[in-house]
Design a protein around this motif. Sequence first.
Motif, mmCIF file in Angstrom:
data_model
loop_
_atom_site.group_PDB
_atom_site.id
_atom_site.type_symbol
_atom_site.label_atom_id
_atom_site.label_comp_id
_atom_site.label_asym_id
_atom_site.label_seq_id
_atom_site.Cartn_x
_atom_site.Cartn_y
_atom_site.Cartn_z
ATOM 1 N N GLN A 29 0.818 -1.214 0.000
ATOM 2 C CA GLN A 29 0.000 0.000 0.000
ATOM 3 C C GLN A 29 0.854 1.267 0.000
ATOM 4 N N ILE A 34 -1.717 3.581 -2.291
ATOM 5 C CA ILE A 34 -3.137 3.269 -2.174
ATOM 6 C C ILE A 34 -3.465 2.993 -0.706
ATOM 7 N N TRP A 200 -12.848 8.299 -5.639
ATOM 8 C CA TRP A 200 -12.192 7.056 -5.247
ATOM 9 C C TRP A 200 -12.773 5.874 -6.003
ATOM 10 N N LEU A 223 -1.513 -0.683 -9.955
ATOM 11 C CA LEU A 223 -2.316 0.225 -9.135
ATOM 12 C C LEU A 223 -1.830 1.668 -9.265
ATOM 13 N N ARG A 227 -4.126 4.747 -10.567
ATOM 14 C CA ARG A 227 -4.330 5.903 -9.684
ATOM 15 C C ARG A 227 -3.903 7.195 -10.360
ATOM 16 N N LYS A 233 -8.344 8.137 -5.606
ATOM 17 C CA LYS A 233 -7.840 7.301 -4.528
ATOM 18 C C LYS A 233 -8.238 5.866 -4.828
ATOM 19 N N VAL A 234 -7.315 4.932 -4.631
ATOM 20 C CA VAL A 234 -7.585 3.515 -4.881
ATOM 21 C C VAL A 234 -7.599 2.771 -3.549
#
Length: 378
Positions: A29, A34, A200, A223, A227, A233-234
Motif C-alpha cells: 500500500q 493506495i 475514489w 495500481l 491511480r 484514490k484507490v
Amino acid sequence: MNYKEIPSPAFVLDEKLLRKNLELIDRVQRDAGIEIILAFKGFAMWSAFPLVREYLKGATASSLYEARLCFEEMQTRAHTYSPVYRENEFDELMDYSSHIVFNSFNQFSKYYQRTQTADHPISCGIRVNPEFSDVETDLYNPSAAGSRLGVGIDEMPGTLPQGIDGIHFHVLCESDSYSLEKVIEKFEANFGNYLSQVKWVNMGGGHLMTRKGYDHGHLIQLLKKFREKYDVKVILEPGSAIAWETGVLVSTIQDIVEHRGVKTAILDVSFTAHMPDTLEMPYRPKIIGASEPTNESKHLYRLGGGSCLAGDFMAAYDFGRELQIGEQIVFLDMIHYTMVKTTMFNGVNHPAIAIWTKDDQLKIVREFAYEDFKNRLS
C-alpha cells in the motif's frame, strides 16, 4: 507452534505469521500509494485487531454488526457495503460508517439524503458489475450471469447522480495481479467515462498478495498506473490475504470406524460447522502428516466430522501409518473464512479460539459452552 500444548479442538492464530503478512501488505500500500483495508467477511478475529491496526487503518463491513465491530474494535468507522440496507438499521449504521456503497440506484435514491444528516461526513458510492471474472466457482463469482451484486453497464445513467463520490467493484477470489489486470481492462472499457466524476475507486477483495509466488511488483505498478491515470484514490479490501496461512485448527480423533473397507477417523470438529468452505468451495484442507492418495497408498482414512450430516467428511487422505484414537489431526491455513462462517449446527460445540503469541506462548482468547448454543435459539 507446539501443537501438543494446544487443547482440542481449537483455532490457533500464529501472531508472528500474521505480522509477516501485514508487513508485506503495508509495503504494497505504501509503494503503490493506495489504501488497503481489512475485510471482515474474511477475517473478523477482533482479539487480533490491535496488531492489525498497526498496519491497516480501515476495514470494510457488510452489515450493521460488522460496522459496529469496526467502530468498537478497529476504532474507526467502516467502509460499508451491503446488497440491501434495512430501514430500521440505517440510522445506526450511519453512526459507524465513513463510506456507504449502494448496490443499486434505487438504494442510493432511498438513503442518500439521510446520509447528509449524519453528524460526520459520509462518502457515498455505487457498486458496479464489470461483467467479467475468472473465478470458476459460481458461489464465489459476483459476475455470474444474472448476478444481484452491482449495476451493469446497461443500467448505468449517462452521468452519475450528484452525491456519488466513488465506484466499487469486487469480482475476484484468491486471485493474482494478472486477474486484476484483466478486470481493470474490462472495468475501464465499460466504466472509464465515469471515473472523472468520482474521487475514489474501491477494487474490492480477492487480491491474494500474501500467497507464495504473487507478483507484488506487477500489482504495485498496475495500481500506481491506474491511480495516476484517473487521479483517484484507490482502495483494496482483501480478506483472505490478511490471515493467509497464519494458523491452524487442532482436532483429535475420537473414534475410527470401518465400512466396506473404508476407514473413517471421526474427529471432535465438523466440516459443515467449523470448515464450511471445504464443502462449499469445495477445497481440500492440508493436514500435517497427511498427503493425497496414490495407487501405492496403504493407510487411507476418511476424516469424519462430529455432526449427523451424512456429507460431513473429507475423502481419504494417506497418513502413511495406522491412526490411533486420541491422536491429533492438525488442519493448516484455517484462520481466514473459517471462524467467520462457523456454526453450532447439531449442537456441536465451537472450537476454542487462541493465539500463539510472539513469545511462543499459548493464549486462549475464547472458549464456548452450552449457553452460546442456547442463546442463538429461542
